[in-house]
Design a protein around this motif. Structure first.
Motif, PDB file in Angstrom:
ATOM      1  N   ASP A 180      20.052  48.355  47.935  1.00  0.00           N
ATOM      2  CA  ASP A 180      20.194  48.758  49.118  1.00  0.00           C
ATOM      3  C   ASP A 180      20.172  50.160  49.423  1.00  0.00           C
ATOM      4  N   ARG A 239      20.453  41.765  53.572  1.00  0.00           N
ATOM      5  CA  ARG A 239      21.352  41.157  53.617  1.00  0.00           C
ATOM      6  C   ARG A 239      21.287  39.639  53.791  1.00  0.00           C
ATOM      7  N   GLU A 269      30.040  48.578  54.153  1.00  0.00           N
ATOM      8  CA  GLU A 269      29.444  48.217  53.082  1.00  0.00           C
ATOM      9  C   GLU A 269      30.560  47.778  51.839  1.00  0.00           C
ATOM     10  N   ASP A 306      30.903  44.349  52.089  1.00  0.00           N
ATOM     11  CA  ASP A 306      29.693  43.780  51.741  1.00  0.00           C
ATOM     12  C   ASP A 306      29.866  43.604  50.162  1.00  0.00           C
ATOM     13  N   VAL A 340      32.371  41.016  49.201  1.00  0.00           N
ATOM     14  CA  VAL A 340      31.577  39.477  49.171  1.00  0.00           C
ATOM     15  C   VAL A 340      30.672  39.460  48.048  1.00  0.00           C
ATOM     16  N   MET A 341      29.848  40.480  47.841  1.00  0.00           N
ATOM     17  CA  MET A 341      28.718  40.145  46.795  1.00  0.00           C
ATOM     18  C   MET A 341      29.565  40.097  45.366  1.00  0.00           C
ATOM     19  N   ALA A 342      30.728  40.480  45.213  1.00  0.00           N
ATOM     20  CA  ALA A 342      31.453  40.449  44.078  1.00  0.00           C
ATOM     21  C   ALA A 342      31.868  38.965  43.738  1.00  0.00           C
ATOM     22  N   GLY A 343      31.862  38.262  44.887  1.00  0.00           N
ATOM     23  CA  GLY A 343      32.276  36.653  44.731  1.00  0.00           C
ATOM     24  C   GLY A 343      33.827  36.528  45.028  1.00  0.00           C
ATOM     25  N   PHE A 387      19.900  42.979  43.973  1.00  0.00           N
ATOM     26  CA  PHE A 387      19.569  43.824  45.094  1.00  0.00           C
ATOM     27  C   PHE A 387      20.021  45.260  45.021  1.00  0.00           C
ATOM     28  N   ARG A 435      27.415  34.150  43.625  1.00  0.00           N
ATOM     29  CA  ARG A 435      27.413  35.578  43.620  1.00  0.00           C
ATOM     30  C   ARG A 435      28.163  36.180  42.733  1.00  0.00           C
ATOM     31  N   SER A 448      20.694  37.943  50.528  1.00  0.00           N
ATOM     32  CA  SER A 448      21.971  37.738  49.971  1.00  0.00           C
ATOM     33  C   SER A 448      23.061  36.991  50.724  1.00  0.00           C
ATOM     34  N   MET A 498      23.985  36.977  41.361  1.00  0.00           N
ATOM     35  CA  MET A 498      23.774  38.309  42.197  1.00  0.00           C
ATOM     36  C   MET A 498      24.323  39.364  41.893  1.00  0.00           C
ATOM     37  N   GLY A 499      23.654  40.580  42.037  1.00  0.00           N
ATOM     38  CA  GLY A 499      24.368  41.947  41.942  1.00  0.00           C
ATOM     39  C   GLY A 499      23.705  42.659  43.051  1.00  0.00           C
ATOM     40  N   MET A 500      24.494  43.581  43.684  1.00  0.00           N
ATOM     41  CA  MET A 500      23.944  44.444  44.653  1.00  0.00           C
ATOM     42  C   MET A 500      24.491  45.834  44.546  1.00  0.00           C
ATOM     43  N   ARG A 521      28.905  48.308  38.268  1.00  0.00           N
ATOM     44  CA  ARG A 521      29.703  47.050  39.022  1.00  0.00           C
ATOM     45  C   ARG A 521      28.482  45.778  39.160  1.00  0.00           C
ATOM     46  N   PHE A 570      24.821  49.497  46.539  1.00  0.00           N
ATOM     47  CA  PHE A 570      24.946  49.976  48.287  1.00  0.00           C
ATOM     48  C   PHE A 570      24.600  51.546  48.431  1.00  0.00           C
TER      49      PHE A 570
END
Lengths: 686, 340
Positions: free
Chosen positions: B190, B73, A265, A268, A271-274, B188, B105, B76, B109-111, B178, B113
Motif C-alpha cells: 500500500d 484493504r 496502520e 492493520d 491483523v495482517m500478521a495474523g 499487498f 493471513r 485483505s 498474505m503479506g502487506m 516482515r 504499509f
C-alpha cells in the motif's frame, strides 16, 4: 457591484447586532434582577430548604429498616445519599452479606501487601527477627535506580532524598509513606489499565465510564474520604483505599486515549500478521501505546502522593499526619522539615517515573555478567556490603535519634525574622483587603439571586452548545440550588472567584514574560514542573507563616497553587503560535508589542482559556483543602463538619456541589476553546 | 491467459454511511451515483472487478481519495466490503470465518504499509519475526528465518537496531522483510514508497524489482505515482472515484485511453519508457545494417544507438531471427511526438 458590497456589509452588521441582542437582553435582565432583588421575595435570592424537605425519601422501600435520624433540618438531598449508604451498609444481599462486607473484604487485598511493604522497608518482620531494609542499603539502591534510569544526576537526587529521611529523623514516617505509595500506585495503575482496556473493548462501557471519570476527577479530595470511612473504616488501610480510588481516573483515561491513539496502520499490520484479538491487545496495542501509558503511570504516582497527605485525615500514617499535626500546633519549623521531605519524595518519584517514561529500550551487550547487567551487579554488591555493615554497626539499620539532626530551631528563627520583617509591609493587605475588597465581594456573591447565577450558566451553555448543553449545565447548577447549601456554596464560589482573578493578574503576565525568550521559558518551565509536583497541602505552610489562619491565607494558598497552570498554558500557547505567522507579522512591519497583542495573543487565546479552566479546577480543589485554615462559612467548613459527624451522605452531597460547579465551568470553557481553535484552524483536543 | 487467477474480485463495493448493507441490498446491489448521493452515503469502492494472475504485478493507481487504499484493504479483508465477491486461490474469501482469515493471513498474505507500521518497541529482527511469533513458532526457528529475510532485503548487521534508529528507507526494508517472513502467496503493498525521498524511492523500486525477480510473488501494488506504476507494473488499474476506469498494460493505457481522465494522466508519459521496439518497427528490409537490436527492448534504451547509427537497424527476436527494421525516423517520432 457597490450595492452588493454594501448589502453584504449591512448583513454582517445586522448579524453582529443579532448576535449581541440576546446577551445584552440577558445582561440587562440580570442587572435589573440584582439591583431590585429586595423587591422580590426571599426565595428569590436563596432557595429555601422547603423545596426539598417534602421530597419522598427512598429508604421507606428498604425492608422497614429506618435509617438514623438526622438532627439538622433541611438536608434532605443529603438524606437521600444517607439512605443509599444505609442500604449498602445494612442490606444483606441473599441474606448473606452486605455491600460493606464486600468492600471490607476487598480492603484486605490492600492490607496484606501494605503490611508486607511496610515490614520490608522499615518495621521488619518481627516473627522472623529480621529488621527492615537498613537505610544505607535503601540509599544505595535508590541511587542505583536513578543511575540506571537516567544518569548520575538522578542517582544523586534519589540517593540524597532517601538519605534526607534517615538523617533528619523522619525515617519511620517517610518509609511508611513510601510503602503506601509503592502499594497503592501499582494497584491504581492495574485497575486503571484494566478499566481502560474494557472501555476500548466495549464502546458502551467507555460511554458510561468517561463521565464517571470526569466526575471523579472533579470531586474534591475530601469527597473520597467520607464515604470511605463508612465502607472501609478509619485507619491506614482507609487512607490506602482512598489513595487508590483517587489515582485511578488519570490512568484509565490515558489508557483509553493511548489505546485509541495507536495508528490504524500499525493495527492493520498486526491483523495482517495474523494476530488473534488477544495477541492484538497484548502484543500490538498495549506496547504501541506504551508512551501514553507511562505518562499515566507518572500521573498516578503524583496523585498518590498528593492524596497520601490528605488521607492522613482518615488515619493514614506517615509524613502526612506528621505535617498535619505540626501545622495544627503551629510548629512551623518542624512542619517545614516534614514538608521538605514530602516535596523531596514527590520530586524524586516524579523524576524517576519520567525517566522511566523517556527511557528507550537499550541494546543488550553480550559478554560477562558485569557487562550484561552492570546495574544488577552493583545493586547486589550494595546489598551484600550493606548487610555486612548492618550486622556490625546497628546504626546502619535505623539511625538512632541521637544521630539525627534537625534544623527546626534554625527554621523557626528564620521564619520568625522573615515574618517579623514582612509583618508591617503585609499589614496593609491584612488590614485593608478584608473590609474594602473581600467582604463587599462576598456580600455581593451571597446576595446574588440564584436565578441569575443559574441563568448565566444556562445562557452561556445555550450559546455555546445549544439547548442540550444548557440543560446539562442547568442540571448541574440546579442540583446545587436544591442542595440546601446555597449560601455556603456561594461563599466558596466567591473565594474561588477572587482567587482566580488574582491568579490571572499574576500568572498571565508571568506567562507572557516567560514566552518572550528561550532562556526564560526554560527556567519557568522547570519551576512549573517542580511546583506542580508539590502535593497541594504543602502550599499551606508558607501561607500560614506569613498570614496566620484566615481568609487571606486560604485565598493566597489557592492563588499560588492554581496560578501555575495559567503560567504554563500562557507560555505554551504563545510559543505554539506558528513561527511563520510571527515572521509574517514582523515583515508586515509590526512592532514587538503589536506582534504580541495583534498576532500572538489572539492565536494563543484558546490555549490561555484552557489554562484558565485548569486554574478554576485547581482552585476548586484547593479551596476545599485550604478551607481547613480559612474559617469561612463555606462548603469546606461544612464538609469538615460532616466528616466530624460521620455524616457520609452530607459529605457526598457537598462534594458533588463542588464537582458540579467544576464540571459546568470545565464543559463551557472547553467547548468554547475547542470551537475557537477549530475556527482558527488550530489543532483541537479530543 | 490460460492459468487460473490467484486473486480475483467480482463487482466489489464499499459504501460508508448508516447501515450500508441494507441500502445496498435495497438498490438491487447496484446503486447509481445519484442514489448514493441522495442517500447520504459515500462510495469508496464502486463495482470493481479484476483478476491477478500468479507472478504478476498489478498496480492500482489513483489520486488520493480515489479509493485505492480502501480497495486493497477490502482485498485483505482489513475492511469488510459492502458487496461483491473475492476469491483467493479458488476460495471465497468473504465467506472465510474469523479463524480461517487469521490462518490465511498467517500463511498466505503479506502487506507493506505506507508509513511502515513497525512496532516501535521491537528490534528489527523481532519486528520481522513478529508474524512468525504470533503463530507460536519458537524463538530460534523464527530468528533463523528472520535473519534470512533481513539479509535478502540488505539489512544484515542491523538486526538489533530499533526502528527509530533507522532511516525511512531502511524502515521500509524492515516492513518489506516482515511482510515476506511468512512466504506469502499474495503480496499487498500500500503505497510503500510514497513516504520516502525521491532518490530513496527510486532505489527502493530497484530493490523491489530485484526481490520480485527472485521471489516471483503475486502482487497488488498501490501507488499515486504514475512513473512508479510504469516502472513496476505488468498491468495497471486506474482508479477514479472508487471505480476502475481502465485496466491493462501500460501501452494500452497510453495508446488507447478509455476516458479523458486516463488520457490526461497518460498524456505526459514519455513513450520511449514503455514502448518496445517490436511495437514501432518497420518491415524487414533487405539492406539491413550491422546494428542489431532486440524486439522486446524499450525504445528509450536503444534510441541513442539507433540515432548514432548511419543505416537502418535490424530488429531480431530472442532466437536471432530478423523480424523487422528500425530507422532514425521511427525513433524520432517517439522521442519528439509534438514535432512530427
Amino acid at each position: 457591484m457597490n450595492k452588493v458590497v454594501a448589502r453584504r456589509d449591512f448583513g454582517e452588521l445586522s448579524s453582529a447586532i443579532k448576535w449581541a441582542t440576546w446577551p445584552s437582553i440577558c445582561l440587562a435582565a440580570a442587572v435589573v434582577l440584582i439591583v431590585y432583588r429586595d423587591m422580590f421575595p426571599d426565595w428569590f435570592v436563596v432557595p429555601p430548604n422547603l423545596w426539598t424537605e417534602q421530597l419522598p425519601l427512598p429508604y421507606v422501600a428498604f425492608e422497614n429498616r429506618m435509617p438514623v435520624a438526622m438532627d439538622w433540618s433541611g438536608t434532605n438531598l443529603a438524606d437521600w445519599f444517607n439512605a443509599i449508604i444505609h442500604f449498602l451498609r445494612k442490606h444483606e444481599f441473599f441474606d448473606l452479606f452486605t455491600f460493606r462486607d464486600i468492600t471490607r473484604a476487598l480492603t484486605q487485598l490492600v492490607v496484606w501487601p501494605l503490611d508486607f511493604a511496610e515490614d520490608l522497608l522499615v518495621s521488619g518482620f518481627r516473627d522472623l527477627g529480621i529488621p527492615g531494609i537498613p537505610w544505607i542499603i535503601s540509599v544505595g539502591l535508590a541511587a542505583v535506580l536513578g543511575w540506571y534510569l537516567k544518569g548520575w544526576r538522578l542517582s544523586l537526587l534519589s540517593g540524597a532524598c532517601i538519605a534526607y529521611f534517615a538523617v533528619f529523623g523522619l525515617w519511620q514516617l517517610a518509609m511508611t509513606t513510601l510503602s503506601l505509595i509503592l502499594v497503592t500506585a501499582p494497584m491504581a495503575i492495574a485497575i486503571g489499565i484494566g478499566l481502560g482496556i474494557l472501555a476500548s473493548k466495549w464502546r458502551w462501557f467507555e460511554r458510561v465510564l468517561w463521565p464517571v471519570l470526569n466526575l471523579m476527577q472533579s470531586l474534591p479530595h475530601f469527597g473520597y474520604l467520607i464515604p470511605i470511612v463508612v465502607f472501609v473504616g478509619l485507619g491506614h488501610k482507609a487512607g490506602a483505599v482512598a489513595t487508590i480510588l483517587f489515582a485511578i481516573p488519570p490512568m484509565a483515561k490515558l489508557t483509553i486515549v493511548g489505546l485509541r491513539g495507536v495508528s490504524s496502520e500499525v493495527l492493520d499490520a498486526g491483523v495482517m500478521a495474523g494476530c488473534t484479538p488477544r495477541q492484538m491487545l497484548w502484543r500490538v496495542r498495549i506496547p504501541a501505546a506504551q508512551k501514553t501509558l507511562m505518562v499515566g503511570v507518572n500521573q498516578v504516582i503524583m496523585q498518590c502522593l498528593a492524596m497520601v497527605v490528605i488521607a492522613s485525615f482518615v488515619g493514614a500514617r506517615g509524613l502526612g499526619i506528621d505535617l498535619l499535626f505540626r501545622l495544627q500546633t503551629l510548629q512551623l519549623g518542624r512542619a517545614l522539615e516534614s514538608g521538605i521531605a514530602i516535596v523531596l519524595m514527590a520530586v524524586t518519584l516524579d523524576r524517576l517515573s519520567q525517566a522511566l517514561t523517556e527511557k528507550e529500550p537499550e541494546h543488550k551487550t553480550a559478554g560477562s555478567l558485569w557487562n550484561a547487567h552492570p546495574f544488577l551487579f552493583v545493586a547486589a554488591t550494595i546489598i551484600i556490603v550493606g548487610t555486612a555493615i548492618a550486622l556490625l554497626v546497628p546504626e546502619a539499620i535505623v539511625l538512632p535519634r541521637d544521630f539525627t539532626i534537625t534544623l527546626a530551631p534554625i527554621w523557626d528563627t528564620i521564619i520568625k525574622s522573615v515574618v517579623f520583617g514582612l509583618y508591617d509591609p503585609l499589614s496593609f493587605i491584612r488590614e485593608y483587603a478584608p473590609p474594602y475588597l473581600l467582604i463587599p465581594i462576598r456580600e455581593f456573591f451571597k446576595e446574588l439571586p440564584w436565578i441569575v447565577f443559574l441563568g448565566v450558566f444556562m445562557f452561556t451553555g445555550w450559546r455555546l452548545g445549544g439547548w442540550r448543553m444548557a440543560i446539562l449545565v442547568g442540571v448541574f447548577i440546579g442540583f446545587v440550588v436544591l442542595s440546601s447549601w446555597w449560601t455556603e456554596f456561594m461563599v466558596t464560589t466567591y473565594l474561588v472567584f477572587v482567587a482566580v482573578v488574582v491568579c490571572v493578574l499574576w500568572a498571565f503576565p508571568v506567562g507572557i514574560w516567560a514566552a518572550a525568550k528561550d532562556g526564560r521559558t526554560r527556567v519557568v518551565a522547570f519551576l512549573c514542573d517542580t511546583f506542580q509536583t508539590f502535593p497541594s497541602f504543602i502550599y499551606l505552610i508558607p501561607v500560614i507563616m506569613l498570614f496566620q489562619v484566615g481568609t487571606i491565607s486560604q485565598i493566597l494558598a489557592i492563588v499560588i497553587y492554581a496560578g501555575i497552570p495559567m503560567v504554563r498554558y500562557t507560555y505554551l500557547g504563545l510559543r505554539s503560535v506558528p513561527n511563520e505567522i510571527v515572521e509574517a507579522a514582523i515583515t508586515s512591519g509590526c512592532t514587538p508589542r503589536q506582534v504580541l497583542w495583534k498576532v500572538r495573543l489572539p492565536l494563543a487565546f484558546p490555549n490561555i482559556m484552557l489554562g484558565l479552566n485548569q486554574t478554576i479546577m485547581f482552585s476548586l480543589f484547593m479551596v476545599m483543602i485550604a478551607g481547613f485554615i480559612g474559617g469561612n462559612y463555606d462548603l469546606a467548613r461544612e464538609i469538615f463538619k460532616a466528616k466530624a459527624n460521620n455524616d457520609a451522605g452530607l459529605g457526598i452531597l457537598l462534594a458533588l456541589c463542588v464537582a458540579f460547579l467544576g464540571l459546568s465551568t470545565d464543559l463551557l470553557i472547553q467547548t468554547w476553546a475547542n470551537r475557537r481553535k477549530a475556527r482558527l484552524g488550530l489543532a483541537t483536543d479530543n | 491467459m490460460t492459468t487460473e487467477a490467484k486473486l480475483s474480485c467480482e463487482q466489489l463495493w464499499k459504501l460508508y454511511g448508516a447501515d450500508p448493507e441494507k441500502f445496498f441490498a435495497s438498490h438491487g446491489d447496484r446503486p447509481t451515483q445519484a442514489d448514493i448521493a441522495s442517500g447520504g452515503y459515500i462510495c469508496a469502492v464502486r463495482d470493481v472487478s479484476f483478476d491477478v494472475y500468479p507472478g504478476e504485478i498489478v498496480v492500482v493507481m489513483g489520486l488520493s481519495g480515489s479509493g485505492k487504499s480502501t480497495l486493497v484493504r477490502c482485498l485483505s479483508r482489513l475492511i469488510e466490503p459492502t458487496g461483491g465477491e473475492i476469491s483467493f486461490e479458488g476460495q471465497n474469501l468473504l465467506e472465510a470465518s474469523r479463524k480461517e482469515m487469521i490462518d490465511i493471513r498467517r500463511h498466505k498474505m503479506g502487506m507493506v504499509f505506507q508509513h511502515f507500521a513497525l512496532l516501535p518497541h521491537r528490534t528489527v529482527i523481532d519486528n520481522v519475526a513478529f508474524p512468525l511469533e504470533v503463530q507460536g513458532i519458537n524463538r530460534a526457528k523464527r530468528h533463523e528465518r528472520a535473519r534470512e529475510i533481513i539479509e535478502l532485503v540488505g539489512l544484515s548487521g542491523r538486526e538489533r537496531y530499533y526502528p527509530r534508529e533507522l532511516s525511512g528507507g531502511q524502515q521500509q526494508r524492515v516492513g518489506i522483510a516482515r511482510s515476506l517472513a511468512v512466504e506469502p502467496d499474495i503480496w499487498f503493498l500500500d503505497e510503500p514508497f510514497s513516504a520516502l525521498d525521491p532518490l530513496i524511492r527510486r532505489e527502493m523500486q530497484d530493490e523491489f524489482l530485484r526481490l520480485q525477480s527472485l521471489l516471483k510473488k503475486t502482487i497488488v501494488f498501490i501507488t499515486h505515482d504514475f512513473d512508479e506504476a510504469i516502472r513496476l507494473a505488468d498491468r495497471i488499474a486506474i482508479m477514479y472515484e472508487g471505480a476502475i476506469v481502465q485496466f491493462g498494460p501500460v501501452e494500452e493505457l497510453v495508446l488507447n485511453p478509455a476516458t479523458d481522465y486516463v488520457r490526461d494522466f497518460t498524456k505526459e508519459i514519455p513513450k520511449e519508457k514503455f514502448l518496445t521496439v517490436g511495437r514501432v518497427m518497420g518491415p524487414v528490409v533487405a539492406d539491413c545494417g550491422t546494428l542489431s537490436i532486440g524486439e522486446s527492448d524499450l525504445i528509450g534504451d536503444v534510441a541513442a544507438k539507433v540515432i548514432d547509427y548511419e543505416g537502418v537497424a535490424c530488429v531480431r527476436d530472442e532466437h536471432g531471427q530478423a523480424v523487422g527494421s528500425l530507422t532514425r525516423g521511427h525513433v524520432a517520432k517517439i522521442l519528439f511526438p509534438e514535432e512530427s
